[in-house]
Each structure stands twice: as structure tokens, then as C-alpha cells.
Design an enzyme around this catalytic site. Structure first.
Site, mmCIF file in Angstrom:
data_model
loop_
_atom_site.group_PDB
_atom_site.id
_atom_site.type_symbol
_atom_site.label_atom_id
_atom_site.label_comp_id
_atom_site.label_asym_id
_atom_site.label_seq_id
_atom_site.Cartn_x
_atom_site.Cartn_y
_atom_site.Cartn_z
ATOM 1 N N HIS A 255 10.078 -3.984 -22.073
ATOM 2 C CA HIS A 255 9.033 -3.589 -21.652
ATOM 3 C C HIS A 255 9.043 -2.345 -20.721
ATOM 4 O O HIS A 255 7.961 -1.834 -20.230
ATOM 5 C CB HIS A 255 7.917 -4.517 -20.776
ATOM 6 N N LYS B 35 4.359 6.843 -12.693
ATOM 7 C CA LYS B 35 2.517 6.953 -13.173
ATOM 8 C C LYS B 35 2.074 8.140 -12.438
ATOM 9 O O LYS B 35 0.877 8.498 -12.779
ATOM 10 C CB LYS B 35 1.934 5.595 -12.835
ATOM 11 N N LYS C 27 -7.950 -0.164 -23.061
ATOM 12 C CA LYS C 27 -9.085 -0.704 -22.678
ATOM 13 C C LYS C 27 -10.233 0.438 -22.475
ATOM 14 O O LYS C 27 -11.364 0.274 -23.006
ATOM 15 C CB LYS C 27 -8.779 -1.702 -21.565
HETATM 16 C C1 26V Z 1 9.877 -3.471 -13.209
HETATM 17 C C2 26V Z 1 10.242 -3.117 -11.767
HETATM 18 C C3 26V Z 1 11.329 -3.918 -11.471
HETATM 19 C C4 26V Z 1 12.196 -3.329 -10.194
HETATM 20 C C5 26V Z 1 11.865 -1.964 -9.601
HETATM 21 C C6 26V Z 1 10.322 -1.702 -9.904
HETATM 22 C C7 26V Z 1 9.697 -1.984 -11.169
HETATM 23 C C8 26V Z 1 8.844 -1.433 -11.695
HETATM 24 C C9 26V Z 1 8.108 -1.710 -12.947
HETATM 25 C C10 26V Z 1 8.785 -2.736 -13.553
HETATM 26 C C11 26V Z 1 8.186 -2.975 -14.909
HETATM 27 C C12 26V Z 1 8.288 -4.552 -15.581
HETATM 28 C C13 26V Z 1 7.831 -4.498 -17.048
HETATM 29 C C14 26V Z 1 6.396 -4.034 -17.029
HETATM 30 O O1 26V Z 1 5.403 -4.416 -16.498
HETATM 31 N N1 26V Z 1 6.131 -3.184 -18.252
HETATM 32 C C15 26V Z 1 5.054 -2.677 -18.731
HETATM 33 O O2 26V Z 1 4.697 -3.504 -19.820
HETATM 34 C C16 26V Z 1 3.529 -3.204 -20.293
HETATM 35 C C17 26V Z 1 3.201 -4.232 -21.437
HETATM 36 O O3 26V Z 1 4.032 -3.952 -22.392
HETATM 37 C C18 26V Z 1 3.516 -1.684 -20.717
HETATM 38 O O4 26V Z 1 2.154 -1.466 -21.189
HETATM 39 C C19 26V Z 1 3.697 -0.762 -19.717
HETATM 40 O O5 26V Z 1 3.629 0.458 -20.060
HETATM 41 C C20 26V Z 1 4.984 -1.326 -18.780
HETATM 42 O O6 26V Z 1 5.248 -0.443 -17.818
#
Ligand code: 26V
Length: 766
Positions: free
Chosen positions: A327, A512, A618
Site C-alpha cells: 500500500h 500529500k 468517493k
Molecule cells: C505508513 C507510515 C509508517 C511510518 C511512517 C509514516 C507512514 C506514512 C504512511 C504510511 C502508509 C500506510 C499504508 C497506507 O495507509 N497506505 C494507503 O493505502 C490506501 C489503500 O490502498 C491507498 O489508497 C493510499 O494511497 C495509501 O497511502
């Protein structure tokens, strides 16, 4: 609902609260209505559990389900009836909006999991969710002087009537130092039409024996309490997406805890049917939602070896049941765990991971592919090596995975890679949150689109019909009136409904680029003051976002936007043209009010960074044009609706790569006096960060160090305001109204029903 149902509601009220409807609290009525509905669905639910087919376990550390009651009643086809029955009895069911969301997720990834379960049940696929029943979900957000403050999210405050505790199906999960009991709580996942009801099983950690009598006898009360806390701490709280290292051990325990419990559960059920373990791949498939559940793989291997299989056979069997979804390409989000820690807490799992590493060394002696390197295990690599399929979440994202993030793996196993573009459930994100637009759609194309979203295409011809355009616009206005009232009540900020509603709602992250949006507000602010924007149509800028508690610059950007809001909203020179609000505690329920009321959907990440985005979908379904970059699923939104129906700007992925070769933010800043003035408000005294140093730090992120303006805010700024001004000029025109209609008409692809059918066909083979 029938007579029996309301009788049940009334007797539940009496039994549980000792009152009748007239005297009961909202919370008591909510509880009774929910439980009476649970009774109603019990038979169907039970039947669905015993379906003899192959079942899929969707393993996810997060399920951002939001509010259950309206969505469940809607999918059962009972919402209107229940509303009427309750109104007759003097109860307005919208009072249930006071009940907290179940926010057991951070953002996109967790909400996607919730949409997928709902779609699985809708299209009739046996898909069950497995996760963690956090005592506290994602923090509630408050603002104090414009600074974000985090508060505990006690989502079970009014009870949890939508789940059943199943003590008899508890399992034990062993760590080297102690053992915990994983107790399942099952929530029904009701498909549209109510024919299929799947299960979301959330594990809660508890002490294995309810009481240590020996310790009690010797009056070691503190030992009893300590043991108890140690066990219950594992499912105590959801981790925010933080880059900090603190709490890593507990996080690791959380991950193993729910992975182990879920795998044990499915293996046990398989054996209970009297089926041989070697055939489990004919009955079970696992989807790993990002790397958080990857411990399920070595745990599975461990458990089937316990059944007598050899490592090699166990490994091959694992490969035929596990699949993995990535993701994000964000480096700091790709999980890498210290093997020293894994060895200490989970020695058996460490051993199996080491055997897997030995296997890959034999297979690929050049060392290019690895699971463990420098005594660190790369969880994504484990999932790719020991799984059948790996997918990205939008076409562009999957290409990036193949070309760069996992390039070596793609070369070795090209057939394992595929794309499954994300989707959202049209029940919650159109039908329920926008009944007015839904009624118009049904009037034009008939019923049935709710579960066959491609049918929205039949609306396309109405884009040229001035009457339908107008009807669309009137509904949008109505939704803006509703949102405006709500925002005024909650935030004390007035958003005039005849302003353009320009919305950016998503987690706060530098990639973002909420900061770029903030800069654009200042751009119009200064120009309006100088009389340079005579024709600018009044615009309300609406933000909704939570920042991870330890993400300093993200919090600085929140404070910055709140400071801008303060200045703009109170400046009589501009506040007939500009309003700004940062809504408090943006969550699923807030989103349901915001999406239908937006005129502009801001999707402005630096190209290549946003894996997909789902908010973008959405907005689109609710007739909103996208102001965005060629990133994530925005690309496919353009493909579907036609690029001329969106407002696209900024560097593409290829251009980003080129620009980064010798990027110089100073040059842009020094050659653009308007932009310079805007950026300088971060430290020239225009705004006050109350001595926190946050604004200076935000400014430094644009210039200082190796990663100066890492996300190209300055680079893309000019093209961004170019597109934004173009949109502002077009707004309200006949052609603009047509674009809105075309967005809804072409949103069919973004139903999560389509995504789930993709997975079923290409990944799970069910
Ligand atoms: C994880 C982390 C972990 C540590 C540092 C900061 C940070 C920032 C973001 C994330 C993202 C975690 C994964 C996530 O939520 N990804 C999202 O997944 C959605 C569903 O597939 C997608 O639509 C989004 O573009 C994506 O950012």
C-alpha cells in the site's frame, strides 16, 4: 422490520435498562435497536458461516469500519422502515450519530479493508476479516490554540452491541516470556440485500487463566495486576502511522498476536471438518493487507510442521495460500524488523525465517534476493517469496513496484505481480451519505446501480441535459447547506453555502502536500487584498486531517493552516471571498458529510507517492471534479471520466525523476517574488506559532539539508494555482456542471465490488 422486531427492542430496553422508550437514553435505545437487529440476522449469519466452499481470510491490523448501525440497516433494506417505526415512538434515529465511530484504523489502508469486507458480502464471496480489537482506536483530535491535541478514543463507551464475544473459540498465543489468550469478538458483515453475512473477527488479548490463585494466596496482588496488564496491553491501542521507534516491541507482539490467532483459527476449523492439512489450500486463502500480518507465514509453516509436514512441503503449501498487497512505497513505512528482537521474543518464528533465508540462498546464490540482511528481516520480501501473488493498489503504483521498489523480485517472479485498483463501497459512499443524489440517479436510470455500479454510465447522456445538470447542482447546494450547518455547530466557523467548497481530506503527510494548498490560499489572500483577483469566485477551503502524534512537521502544517484560517476569516477585506476551516477530528462519519458537499476534490500528492487514494473515488461518485496530479488512481479517474473533466497539473512521475536530478528550491523561491512572500510568512512574523519553532521547521523542510523540498511543493506551486484559477473561472458554468455529472457517470470502475471480483478471479480463485 416486523412487529416482532420492535417488541424485541422494547423488551431489550426493559431487560437491560429497566425503562420504556420514552424514558430511555440514546445509548440504551441504540443498544436495543442494534441487538434486536442482531437477533434478526442470526440465522442467515450462521448459515453463511458453514458454507462448504473455499473461504478467504483477509488479515489486516486495521479495519476502519466507522459507524455500523445505519450501514447495516441500509444493507438489510430496513433503514427507512426503522426510521419510521422509531419516529412513531418519538425517537429520531439520527440521534445515533452521537455514538462514536469504531476507528480501528489510521486511514486509507484500514478504510479499504472495511469497504472490501462489505463488498465481499455483497457479491457473495466468503471473505472474513481478521484483526485486532483495540481497546482504544485512533486518537480523537482536538485543537488547542490551533495545535493538534490527541485524546483517547474510547469507542466502546456506549457498549459494542454489534459484536459477540466467542470465549469458546479462544486460542493461546505464546511468546518466549509469557502466553496470552486471544479472545475473538465477531462482527457481522452484512452484504447489500442481506443475503450474505460474513464475519469480521477481532482478537482481544487477555490473561490465559482468569486468576492466579497461588499468587492470590500469597497476597502477591501486584504480581497479579502486572501479569494482567502485560497480557491486556497487547490489544490496548492502535498504533498511529508514526516513524518513531518507540513501542516497537509491543508493536511486534501485536503483529504476531493476531497473525498467530488467525492462522490457528483457520487451521483448527479446517481440521474440525476432518480434512487433511495438505489440502488446506483448496479451502483457504489468505490476503495479507500490507506487511503487518506477515508473521502469519512463518506461523503457518510452524503449525503445519507440527502436524508432521517437512519444512519444504510446509513452505510450498504456504506459498499456495498466501497473497500480499502493498500500500505504499514510502521507505520508512516498509517494515524491517531487527532479528535480534524476533529471536528473543519469537525464537521459533526466527528459526523458520532463517530456514526460509537459507532456502532462498540456495535458490539464488548471488544474494540479490534476500529475506534477512544485516540481521534485519524485510517483511515485504518474506511475503513476496512465500506467497502466490503480490499486488499494488492502482495501475501506476503497480508499475512503480515492478520498475523500482521490488524490481529484483519482479525479474525473478514476473507472474506473481498484478494490479488490483482500489475501490470504495457505493452503499456507504453514495447511497447512504447522499440519499438526495441517489434518488435522482434512481429516477433517471432506475434501481439496481447500488450493486452494479457500471450502470452509472447510463447517466452520461444527461451531462448534456441542462435540467439534469441543474438538478445535480441543486443537490450539491443542499449538501453544502447541510455541511455548513454541521460545521458551524461543531467548529463555530461559518461557510456560506454559495461559496465554492474546496476540500482536502486525508491523513496529514508532507507527500500529500497540504502545505501547497495552504500556500495557494495565501496566494489568493494577498492578491485579493491587492485588488488583483476581481473575478475570483468566493471559496471556502476545508481541511480534514490527523497528524501522527510524533510527526513534528505535519503538526506544524496543521498549526499553520489554523493560523491562516484565523487571519483570513477575521479579515473584512477578504472574508467575503475566502473562508478557511480545519475541521476537528476528521473521521469516517465526518467524511460521509463532507464528500457529498465538495465542489473540488484536492488530490495533490507529488506524483509517484500516493499509492492509490480512495477519497478521490468517493468525491468522484458524488459528482466532484478532481484538482490533482497524475498520481495513484487519479490517473484512472482521468481515464474513466476523460481528462478534460478534471483539473490536472504538476510534474508527472517521469518529470519528477528528471527534476530531482538537480533540483534547486532556492532558485524557484528567489525568482518568484509572489511565492517568496508566501513562503516567508512562515518566519516573518505574519503568523505566530507561539514560540514552538514549528513554522521555522516547516520552512527548513523546503530548503535545508539533503532532502530540501523533498516533495516538490515549490516546483509544482505555479502550475497548481494555474489549474486552481482555471477551475475558479469555470465554476458554475454549464460546461462545469456537465463535468460534475460526468464524474458520477464514470465512477463505476471504482466500486469495491469490482476490486473484490478482481481479487476473487485473479488472486484467490474463488
Ligand atoms: C505508513 C507510515 C509508517 C511510518 C511512517 C509514516 C507512514 C506514512 C504512511 C504510511 C502508509 C500506510 C499504508 C497506507 O495507509 N497506505 C494507503 O493505502 C490506501 C489503500 O490502498 C491507498 O489508497 C493510499 O494511497 C495509501 O497511502
Amino acid at each position: 422490520m416486523n412487529n416482532k422486531w420492535i417488541k424485541t427492542v422494547e423488551s431489550l430496553l426493559k431487560a437491560n435498562s429497566g425503562v420504556d422508550m420514552q424514558h430511555a437514553s440514546t445509548s440504551a435505545i441504540y443498544h436495543a435497536v442494534s441487538r434486536a437487529t442482531m437477533a434478526e440476522i442470526a440465522d442467515t449469519w450462521q448459515k453463511c458461516k458453514n458454507a462448504p466452499k473455499k473461504r478467504v481470510g483477509y488479515l489486516s491490523a486495521e479495519f476502519l469500519v466507522g459507524r455500523a448501525i445505519f450501514a447495516n440497516l441500509y444493507n438489510l433494506g430496513k433503514l427507512d422502515e426503522v426510521r419510521a417505526i422509531m419516529t412513531e415512538r418519538g425517537v429520531d434515529i439520527s440521534s445515533f450519530e452521537d455514538i462514536e465511530d469504531a476507528a480501528l484504523g489510521n486511514g486509507g489502508l484500514g478504510r479499504l479493508a472495511a469497504c472490501y469486507l462489505e463488498s465481499g458480502a455483497t457479491v457473495g464471496i466468503p471473505l472474513d476479516g481478521y484483526g485486532i480489537r483495540y481497546r482504544y482506536g485512533l486518537f480523537r483530535q482536538e485543537f488547542e490554540n490551533g495545535f493538534q491535541k490527541e485524546c483517547a478514543d474510547d469507542w466502546q463507551q456506549h457498549g459494542d452491541p454489534w459484536s459477540y464475544r466467542r470465549d469458546d473459540e479462544s486460542v493461546l498465543v505464546k511468546f518466549s516470556d509469557f502466553t496470552v489468550r486471544a479472545v475473538p469478538y465477531d462482527m457481522p458483515v452484512i452484504g447489500y440485500g442481506g443475503k450474505t453475512i460474513n464475519t469480521l473477527r477481532l482478537w482481544q488479548s487477555e490473561q490465559p487463566d482468569s486468576f492466579d490463585f497461588a499468587a492470590f494466596d500469597s497476597m502477591q496482588i501486584d504480581k497479579i495486576a502486572k501479569d494482567n496488564i502485560r497480557c491486556e496491553s497487547i490489544s490496548y491501542a492502535l498504533y498511529p502511522n508514526d516513524s518513531t521507534e518507540k513501542g516497537r516491541i509491543l508493536r511486534l507482539r501485536q503483529e504476531y498476536f493476531f497473525a498467530s490467532a488467525s492462522v490457528q483459527d483457520l487451521i483448527r476449523k479446517h481440521k474440525q471438518k476432518g480434512l487433511p492439512i495438505e489440502k488446506i489450500n483448496e479451502y483457504v486463502a489468505f490476503q495479507l493487507n500490507d506487511t503487518h500480518p506477515v508473521f502469519a507465514i512463518p506461523e503457518f509453516i510452524r503449525l503445519v510442521m507440527q502436524e508432521g509436514m517437512r519444512f519444504e512441503d510446509a513452505f510450498v503449501l504456504a506459498r499456495s495460500v498466501f497473497n500480499f498487497t502493498n500500500h505504499t512505497i514510502l521507505g520508512e513505512a516498509l517494515e524491517r524488523l531487527d532479528m535480534k528482537r524476533v529471536r528473543k521474543l519469537l525464537p521459533k518464528i526466527a528459526k523458520i525465517l532463517t530456514m526460509m533465508q537459507a532456502r532462498i540462498e540456495k535458490e539464488f546464490p548471488d544474494g540479490k534476493l534476500f529475506l534477512i540482511k544485516d540481521d534485519t528481516v524485510h517483511m515485504a520480501n518474506v511475503a513476496i517469496y512465500a506467497g502466490s501473488k503480490i499486488n499494488g493498489v492502482a495501475a501506476l503504483h503497480t508499475e512503480i513496484l515492478k520498475k523500482s521498489t521490488f524490481h529484483d523480485w519482479y525479474e525473478a517472479y514476473p507472474e506473481r505481480f498484478l494490479n488490483v485498483t482500489n475501490g470504495v463501497t457505493p452503499r456507504r459512499w453514495l447511497a447512504l451519505c447522499n440519499p438526495e443524489l441517489s434518488a435522482l440517479i434512481t429516477e433517471k436510470i432506475g434501481d439496481g446501480w447500488q450493486a452494479d455500479l457500471e450502470r452509472l454510465k447510463e447517466l452520461e447522456k444527461y451531462a448534456d441535459d441542462p435540467e439534469v445538470r441543474r438538478a445535480f447542482a441543486e443537490i450539491k447546494h443542499l449538501k453544502k447547506v447541510q455541511l455548513s450547518e454541521y460545521v458551524y455547530k461543531k467548529e463555530g466557523v461559518l461557510l456560506p453555502p454559495d461559496f465554492i467548497f474546496d476540500v482536502q481530506a486525508k491523513r496529514l503527510h508532507e507527500y500529500k502536500r497540504q502545505l501547497m494548498n495552504a500556500f495557494s490560499i495565501l496566494y489568493y489572500y494577498f492578491r485579493i487584498k491587492e485588488g488583483k483577483e476581481k473575478d475570483f469566485k468566493p471559496t471556502a477551503f476545508i481541511f480534514g486531517a490527523k497528524a501522527a502524534p510524533a510527526y513534528y512537521n505535519a503538526k506544524g502544517i496543521i498549526k499553520f493552516i489554523n493560523a491562516i484560517a484565523d487571519k483570513v476569516n477575521n479579515d473584512p477585506d477578504v472574508n467575503d471571498k475566502l473562508r478557511v476551516v480545519f475541521v476537528t477530528d476528521y473521521n469516517v462519519s465526518y467524511a460521509e458529510k463532507i464528500m457529498p458537499a465538495a465542489d473540488i476534490s484536492e488530490q495533490i500528492s507529488m506524483a509517484g507517492m500516493e499509492a492509490s487514494g480512495t477519497g478521490n473515488m468517493k468525491f468522484m461518485l458524488n459528482g466532484t471534479v478532481t484538482l490533482g496530479t497524475m498520481d495513484g488512481a487519479n490517473v484512472e479517474i482521468c481515464e474513466e471520466a476523460g481528462r478534460e473533466n478534471e483539473y490536472i497539473f504538476g510534474a508527472t512521475v517521469e518529470e519528477v525523476k528528471e527534476i530531482k536530478k538537480n533540483y534547486n528550491p532556492w532558485a524557484i523561491y528567489n525568482s518568484d517574488p509572489e511565492l517568496k512572500r508566501i513562503v516567508d510568512t512562515l518566519d516573518d512574523g505574519t503568523f505566530d506559532d507561539q514560540g514552538s519553532g514549528m513554522f521555522r521547521s516547516v520552512k527548513e523542510s523546503l530548503f535545508g539539508g539533503w532532502s530540501a523540498d523533498h516533495y516538490l511543493v515549490l516546483q509544482d506551486f505555479r502550475d497548481y494555482v494555474r489549474a486552481k484559477s482555471e477551475l475558479n473561472r469555470d465554476y458554475g458554468s454549464e460546461e462545469f456542471l456537465a463535468k460534475c455529472v460526468r464524474n458520477t457517470a464514470n465512477g463505476g470502475k471504482f466500486s469495491s465490488d469490482r476490486s473484490i471480483l478482481d481479487y476473487a478471479e485473479n488472486v484467490w480463485k474463488v
